[in-house]
Design a protein around this motif. Structure first.
Motif, mmCIF file in Angstrom:
data_model
loop_
_atom_site.group_PDB
_atom_site.id
_atom_site.type_symbol
_atom_site.label_atom_id
_atom_site.label_comp_id
_atom_site.label_asym_id
_atom_site.label_seq_id
_atom_site.Cartn_x
_atom_site.Cartn_y
_atom_site.Cartn_z
ATOM 1 N N ARG A 8 0.394 9.579 10.709
ATOM 2 C CA ARG A 8 0.703 8.153 10.810
ATOM 3 C C ARG A 8 -0.448 7.397 11.485
ATOM 4 N NH1 ARG A 8 7.137 7.417 12.030
ATOM 5 N NH2 ARG A 8 7.790 8.472 10.140
ATOM 6 N N ALA A 9 -1.114 8.061 12.425
ATOM 7 C CA ALA A 9 -2.227 7.411 13.117
ATOM 8 C C ALA A 9 -3.383 7.124 12.157
ATOM 9 C CB ALA A 9 -2.708 8.288 14.275
ATOM 10 N N VAL A 10 -3.699 8.083 11.271
ATOM 11 C CA VAL A 10 -4.776 7.875 10.298
ATOM 12 C C VAL A 10 -4.374 6.779 9.323
ATOM 13 C CG1 VAL A 10 -6.008 8.920 8.357
ATOM 14 C CG2 VAL A 10 -5.786 10.171 10.502
ATOM 15 N N GLU A 11 -3.136 6.818 8.845
ATOM 16 C CA GLU A 11 -2.673 5.806 7.903
ATOM 17 C C GLU A 11 -2.713 4.417 8.555
ATOM 18 O OE1 GLU A 11 0.672 5.536 4.427
ATOM 19 O OE2 GLU A 11 1.227 6.555 6.260
ATOM 20 N N GLY A 69 0.823 -1.201 0.000
ATOM 21 C CA GLY A 69 0.000 0.000 0.000
ATOM 22 C C GLY A 69 0.850 1.240 0.000
ATOM 23 N N GLY A 70 0.182 2.365 -0.104
ATOM 24 C CA GLY A 70 0.890 3.622 -0.093
ATOM 25 C C GLY A 70 -0.066 4.788 0.024
ATOM 26 N N CYS A 71 0.535 5.945 0.227
ATOM 27 C CA CYS A 71 -0.204 7.186 0.399
ATOM 28 C C CYS A 71 0.199 8.160 -0.708
ATOM 29 C CB CYS A 71 0.118 7.753 1.781
ATOM 30 S SG CYS A 71 -0.791 9.242 2.200
ATOM 31 N N SER A 72 -0.779 8.765 -1.353
ATOM 32 C CA SER A 72 -0.577 9.746 -2.404
ATOM 33 C C SER A 72 0.168 9.120 -3.583
ATOM 34 C CB SER A 72 0.143 10.975 -1.843
ATOM 35 O OG SER A 72 0.091 12.038 -2.768
ATOM 36 N N GLY A 125 -3.259 -8.335 -0.459
ATOM 37 C CA GLY A 125 -4.138 -7.183 -0.560
ATOM 38 C C GLY A 125 -3.388 -5.899 -0.832
ATOM 39 N N PHE A 126 -4.165 -4.858 -1.105
ATOM 40 C CA PHE A 126 -3.658 -3.515 -1.403
ATOM 41 C C PHE A 126 -4.449 -2.509 -0.582
ATOM 42 C CE2 PHE A 126 -4.751 0.389 -3.630
ATOM 43 C CZ PHE A 126 -3.501 0.959 -3.823
ATOM 44 N N VAL A 127 -3.748 -1.523 -0.018
ATOM 45 C CA VAL A 127 -4.384 -0.429 0.708
ATOM 46 C C VAL A 127 -3.876 0.880 0.118
ATOM 47 C CG1 VAL A 127 -4.696 0.711 2.939
ATOM 48 C CG2 VAL A 127 -4.530 -1.791 2.831
ATOM 49 N N GLY A 128 -4.778 1.660 -0.456
ATOM 50 C CA GLY A 128 -4.419 2.944 -1.044
ATOM 51 C C GLY A 128 -5.043 4.079 -0.266
ATOM 52 N N VAL A 129 -4.211 5.046 0.103
ATOM 53 C CA VAL A 129 -4.677 6.196 0.876
ATOM 54 C C VAL A 129 -4.413 7.456 0.052
ATOM 55 C CG1 VAL A 129 -4.467 7.459 3.057
ATOM 56 C CG2 VAL A 129 -4.110 4.973 3.017
ATOM 57 N N LYS A 171 -15.792 5.166 3.022
ATOM 58 C CA LYS A 171 -16.357 6.502 3.128
ATOM 59 C C LYS A 171 -15.227 7.498 3.353
ATOM 60 C CE LYS A 171 -19.103 5.469 6.505
ATOM 61 N NZ LYS A 171 -20.099 5.533 7.574
ATOM 62 N N PRO A 172 -15.377 8.734 2.839
ATOM 63 C CA PRO A 172 -14.334 9.729 3.073
ATOM 64 C C PRO A 172 -14.049 9.888 4.566
ATOM 65 C CG PRO A 172 -15.866 10.520 1.425
ATOM 66 C CD PRO A 172 -16.456 9.250 1.997
ATOM 67 N N LEU A 173 -12.783 9.995 4.885
ATOM 68 C CA LEU A 173 -12.362 10.145 6.271
ATOM 69 C C LEU A 173 -12.634 11.581 6.716
ATOM 70 C CD1 LEU A 173 -8.967 8.266 5.863
ATOM 71 C CD2 LEU A 173 -11.086 7.352 6.827
ATOM 72 N N VAL A 174 -13.562 11.728 7.624
ATOM 73 C CA VAL A 174 -14.017 13.035 8.078
ATOM 74 C C VAL A 174 -12.851 13.842 8.651
ATOM 75 C CG1 VAL A 174 -15.562 14.235 9.685
ATOM 76 C CG2 VAL A 174 -16.319 12.145 8.542
ATOM 77 N N GLY A 175 -12.728 15.083 8.186
ATOM 78 C CA GLY A 175 -11.721 15.999 8.709
ATOM 79 C C GLY A 175 -10.303 15.729 8.256
ATOM 80 N N VAL A 176 -10.107 14.767 7.363
ATOM 81 C CA VAL A 176 -8.746 14.400 6.950
ATOM 82 C C VAL A 176 -8.398 15.098 5.635
ATOM 83 C CG1 VAL A 176 -7.259 12.492 6.239
ATOM 84 C CG2 VAL A 176 -8.853 12.194 8.134
ATOM 85 N N PRO A 177 -7.296 15.884 5.638
ATOM 86 C CA PRO A 177 -6.827 16.514 4.399
ATOM 87 C C PRO A 177 -5.930 15.536 3.622
ATOM 88 C CG PRO A 177 -5.478 17.234 6.217
ATOM 89 C CD PRO A 177 -6.528 16.311 6.792
ATOM 90 N N HIS A 178 -5.210 16.046 2.649
ATOM 91 C CA HIS A 178 -4.342 15.188 1.841
ATOM 92 C C HIS A 178 -3.193 14.603 2.656
ATOM 93 C CE1 HIS A 178 -2.582 13.535 -1.770
ATOM 94 N NE2 HIS A 178 -1.426 14.056 -1.420
ATOM 95 N N VAL A 179 -2.584 15.419 3.467
ATOM 96 C CA VAL A 179 -1.475 14.947 4.299
ATOM 97 C C VAL A 179 -2.072 14.268 5.522
ATOM 98 C CG1 VAL A 179 0.563 15.622 5.612
ATOM 99 C CG2 VAL A 179 0.001 16.807 3.491
ATOM 100 N N VAL A 180 -1.922 12.964 5.597
ATOM 101 C CA VAL A 180 -2.502 12.211 6.704
ATOM 102 C C VAL A 180 -1.428 11.881 7.735
ATOM 103 C CG1 VAL A 180 -4.332 11.234 5.287
ATOM 104 C CG2 VAL A 180 -2.234 9.974 5.590
#
Length: 125
Positions: free
Chosen positions: A117-120, A27-30, A49-53, A106-115
């Motif tokens: 480590r806890a959100v990830e 997985g990865g972010c951005s 599996g794959f996790v995309g953030v 569902k979209p993560l409430v209050g989360v901007p593009h830069v997440v």
């Protein structure tokens, strides 16, 4: 080439596991999300599996391989960099190609593009 280097890393990790690549999630972010999806779609064996953030498919990433691979996508509700309208074509292409284990959370409430480590980490769990 990033795809080759990451595939070699997956090969090395798979060699350590009793079930090989079937025990690996990627997985990865951005931009990392796009790269991880590219590797997952092009890797020689099916992964766990794959996790995309907050990311989408790279233009060079083919879809339609590893149709059973679980694909989980997360998006921040306040993301102004990677807008949902940019991610939607990735989801549509994967669905049209027959990927059956595709979940768009569902979209993560209050989360901007830069997440954080806890959100990830919460996305991975």
């Amino acid at each position: 080439d990033s795809r080759l280097r990451l595939s070699a890393l997956l090969d090395a990790e798979a060699a350590l596991l009793p079930h090989g690549a079937a025990g690996i999630f990627i997985g990865g972010c951005s931009q990392g999300c796009g790269m991880a999806l590219d590797v997952a779609m092009n890797y020689s064996a099916g992964l766990a599996g794959f996790v995309g953030v907050v990311g989408h498919r790279l233009s060079a990433t083919a879809v339609g391989r590893h149709l059973e691979l679980p694909l989980d996508f997360f998006h921040g509700a306040k993301d102004r960099v990677m807008r949902q309208s940019w991610v939607a074509p990735t989801i549509d292409a994967l669905r049209a190609a027959g990927h059956v284990n595709l979940v768009v959370h569902k979209p993560l409430v209050g989360v901007p593009h830069v997440v954080s480590r806890a959100v990830e980490a919460a996305c991975i769990q």
